[in-house]
Design an enzyme around this catalytic site. Structure first.
Site: not given
Length: 408
Positions: A57, A112, A154-155, A213, A305, A335
């Site tokens: 620091y 994740k 993500e999501d 799709a 799933n 993934n």
């Protein structure tokens, strides 16, 4: 309906007074594992005394800050930026749970992040945004970008996820990767390459039908076209996506121009007749009667799933190779085989973006790892194969250099 939580506290913290039941219900192990979160920040340098403090620091840090101000690229050498990814969500498409909000998405984003670290050696920070507005998400990520070497989206629900990814790719010079799209596509391509090899065919010999799709389905279709598949037909709730339809979104119209060269129309069941490959990323159930109309030695990748579109027991009656998204059946399309190594390779060479060529290189590396173990029950390596992340990262880094997006 709200999930029932039975005794989420540890047993040693539960009431043991005279009115407590004689026997407490066992704690749900998922809650036990998640108590306090699944990750933490740890230091890589010691701060044991005044000398350490003065280097880590003030005043020592000021010299490093000044150097970066004068030469901005030094941030990659003297901070963690070059090895850290933001895992960004708005909580609108979390697993199979849908729009559950940013707070409820955090356990998944933490998960994740620890997969990035365990499987790719990449640090990752979960960021759950309290907005669903596309402009606000894009602006927020752009403002956060100086702290990160890459962004894993993500999501985030379709179709907004497509625009968010595109706009961030245009605005930033770091890898932007929507894993729900591209991670799934990379692993699917790898498994399909090996399935074709096992049966003495090439991708160009195959006609695939994709059920769904959305983000994953469109990305899979694009990567299969880029890899040279014979033809691929994408199906949504209205049936086959083709250029003659007047109800297509801009994203679906774009994919219609690239796919369905045979001009097929009709329902999923109708276009599945004679198909060599079924790829499910939509949920629902495909009737066995429709599966029975597929070509001889077909491949069924039913990845919903927890309930695959075609149960493996049914699929094995007709298919030469069966894959799912589940860990309790062979050939899991997971993934985690892709995104840690893809980011590790991209960050290693400080790539400005992740190209289609880099994704295909990742898929080829995954397929090659199976080697002599190739069989109907093993067309893709295990996520726990220690070779995976290294092979994928090296292939991605080499492809980045070949395509001119590497900066070192």
């Amino acid at each position: 309906m709200a999930a029932e939580i039975i005794n989420p506290r540890p047993l040693d913290e539960q009431d043991k007074g005279p009115e407590a039941p004689e026997r407490l219900e066992p704690i749900d192990p998922a809650f036990a594992l998640h108590r306090g979160g699944k990750m933490e920040i740890s230091a890589t340098v010691p701060v044991r005394n005044a000398d350490d403090l003065s280097l880590a620091y003030t005043p020592g840090v000021a010299r490093v800050c000044t150097a970066i101000a004068e030469q901005p690229d030094l941030v990659n050498d003297y901070t963690w930026k070059s090895n850290v990814v933001a895992v960004v969500t708005d909580g609108t498409a979390v697993l199979g749970l849908g729009d559950i909000g940013p707070e409820a998405s955090l356990p998944v984003m933490e998960g994740k992040a620890i997969l990035f670290k365990q499987f790719g050696g990449v640090d990752a920070v979960p960021i759950a945004l309290d907005t669903k507005d596309t402009d606000e998400i894009v602006e927020t990520v752009i403002r956060l970008a100086p702290s990160f070497g890459g962004v894993n989206l993500e999501d985030i629900s379709a179709p907004r996820c497509f625009e968010i990814e595109r706009r961030l790719q245009e605005a930033l010079d770091i890898p932007i990767f929507h894993d729900d799209q591209h991670g799934t596509a990379v692993v699917t391509l790898a498994a399909l390459r090996n399935a074709a090899k096992l049966t003495g065919r090439g991708l160009g010999d195959l006609r695939a039908v994709i059920s769904g799709a959305g983000a994953a389905g469109i990305a899979i279709a694009k990567i299969l076209v880029g890899a040279g598949i014979g033809d691929v037909v994408l199906c949504d709730r209205q049936g086959a996506v083709h250029v003659g339809r007047s109800d297509l979104t801009d994203v679906k119209r774009e994919i219609a121009e690239l796919t369905n060269r045979g001009g097929l129309s009709g329902s999923l069941v109708e276009v599945l007749s004679g198909a060599d490959v079924f790829i499910g990323v939509s949920g629902g159930t495909v009737p066995e009667e429709a599966v029975a109309t597929m070509a001889k030695d077909c491949f069924i990748f039913a990845m919903a799933n927890p309930n695959p579109e075609v149960h493996p027991e049914v699929a094995h009656r007709y298919a030469a190779v069966v894959a799912t998204g589940r860990s309790d059946f062979p050939n899991q399309i997971n993934n985690v085989l892709a995104f840690p190594g893809i980011f590790a390779g991209a960050l290693q060479v400080r790539a400005s973006r992740i190209t289609e060529g880099m994704k295909i290189a990742a898929a080829d590396a995954l397929a090659d790892l199976v080697g002599d173990d190739l069989s109907a029950a093993e067309v893709i390596p295990s996520p726990f194969d220690p070779r995976v992340a290294d092979a994928v990262s090296k292939a991605v880094a080499a492809a980045a250099r070949a395509e001119g997006v590497a900066r070192r």
